[in-house]
Motif scaffolding. Structure first.
Motif, PDB file in Angstrom:
ATOM      1  N   CYS A 232      51.430 102.679  32.055  1.00 48.65           N
ATOM      2  CA  CYS A 232      51.004 102.279  33.394  1.00 48.65           C
ATOM      3  C   CYS A 232      50.049 103.345  33.924  1.00 48.65           C
ATOM      4  O   CYS A 232      50.358 104.528  33.927  1.00 48.65           O
ATOM      5  CB  CYS A 232      52.213 102.140  34.320  1.00 48.65           C
ATOM      6  SG  CYS A 232      51.718 101.782  36.020  1.00 48.65           S
ATOM      7  N   CYS A 235      51.841 104.974  37.349  1.00 51.27           N
ATOM      8  CA  CYS A 235      53.012 105.859  37.323  1.00 51.27           C
ATOM      9  C   CYS A 235      53.222 106.515  35.966  1.00 51.27           C
ATOM     10  O   CYS A 235      54.054 107.410  35.840  1.00 51.27           O
ATOM     11  CB  CYS A 235      54.267 105.089  37.749  1.00 51.27           C
ATOM     12  SG  CYS A 235      54.792 103.867  36.523  1.00 51.27           S
ATOM     13  N   CYS A 250      53.649  96.369  36.293  1.00 58.93           N
ATOM     14  CA  CYS A 250      54.614  97.447  36.100  1.00 58.93           C
ATOM     15  C   CYS A 250      55.871  97.190  36.930  1.00 58.93           C
ATOM     16  O   CYS A 250      55.800  97.014  38.147  1.00 58.93           O
ATOM     17  CB  CYS A 250      53.986  98.785  36.474  1.00 58.93           C
ATOM     18  SG  CYS A 250      55.124 100.154  36.245  1.00 58.93           S
TER      19      CYS A 250
HETATM   20 ZN   LIG Z   1      53.828 101.855  37.015  1.00 57.83          ZN
END
Ligand SMILES: [Zn+2]
Length: 301
Positions: A232, A235, A250
């Motif tokens: 991702c 994050c 995500c």
């Molecule tokens: Zn994420």
């Protein structure tokens, strides 16, 4: 290069090879107007696709036979090409990802589509290919079709090159630094993506992009391609997805992006911390100090 003056030194055997002469040194050839004197070939008339600019030194020349004639390639030496643009901005950076659907997607979410004519000319190539196999071996008709096939191959290659040049120019107009995936195309063998990468000529595009960047004093930074589509970009956690899944959603942070856009951001982020960019920032900070960074780094981040 077009017609040649009648010259007994040219033997047909030689002319049938693809590369007829390579690496002539400047002391061995000379040019007068649109005629050039080459060892092995003698005086030949040339059609210059681009004028030879003043102040350039011809370094080498090579002759190649293509489907529609002979081509003379001159490599020129230009002392005016900058090594690195002093005002290049390390923060003017984008990442680009190659995809199945688009030719490329940038970390800013822009996409460049695979041109339509691409598929059309590819189709025509297959049609002619079939025609060749239908014709009787050794027949004149077959020979003619083979010639036609060669011309179509060249047409496809020319269009592709043109598209690559335009795409590279557009990117370098907008950004000073471009992060790309260091794709080992061999390692991708037999996947669907590999076919797309090969069809679109991604690796020849990358060498054009790198060359153009170098000449403009800009940078292309290859980064490790590992898991760029799975991580991702927001994050950093893993979001496993199959090749056919077009979106990145995500579960950990709620980030939702197009699959290739997410990958392009990851590619950009991997290049941001690159030592070349850091070195540039340092040498900028300490005025008059430090070496300029090398232009193209073969090593990945
Ligand atoms: Zn994420």
């Amino acid at each position: 290069m077009a017609e040649r003056d009648d010259n007994p030194q040219i033997k047909d055997g030689c002319l049938q090879r693809k590369v007829c002469g390579e690496g002539f040194l400047p002391q061995n050839f000379s040019r007068q107007g649109n005629r050039i004197n080459l060892p092995m070939f003698g005086r030949v008339k040339v059609i210059l696709h681009r004028p030879i600019p003043d102040g350039f030194k011809i370094k080498t020349a090579s002759v190649t036979k293509k489907a529609d004639g002979y081509y003379l390639t001159l490599s020129l030496e230009d002392a005016t090409v900058p090594t690195v643009k002093p005002e290049f901005n390390p923060d003017s950076i984008t990442g680009i990802d190659v995809g199945l659907k688009e030719f490329l997607t940038t970390s800013e979410g822009e996409t460049v589509a695979i041109p339509q004519h691409y598929r059309k000319s590819q189709k025509r190539l297959r049609v002619i290919q079939k025609r060749v196999s239908r014709r009787e071996k050794g027949s004149n008709r077959r020979l003619k079709t083979v010639k036609q096939l060669g011309k179509q191959h060249k047409k496809v290659a020319d269009k592709r090159k043109d598209f690559h040049f335009k795409t590279a120019n557009n990117l370098l107009k907008k950004y000073d630094v471009i992060a790309v995936e260091d794709l080992n195309v061999k390692g991708l063998a037999r996947t669907q993506l590999a076919k797309s990468v090969l069809d679109a000529g991604w690796s020849s595009f990358l060498s054009i992009l790198t060359n153009k960047a170098e000449n403009a004093g800009l940078l292309v930074i290859p980064v490790k391609a590992f898991a760029t589509s799975q991580d991702c970009s927001n994050c950093g956690l893993k979001v496993p997805k199959k090749l056919h899944e077009r979106g990145h959603d995500c579960l950990h942070c709620g980030c939702s992006l197009d699959r290739d856009h997410n990958a392009a951001i990851n590619i950009k982020n991997r290049a941001v911390g690159h030592s070349v960019l850091k070195a540039h920032r340092v040498s900028e900070a300490i005025a008059g100090f430090g070496e300029k960074p090398t232009l193209y780094c073969i090593q990945s981040v």
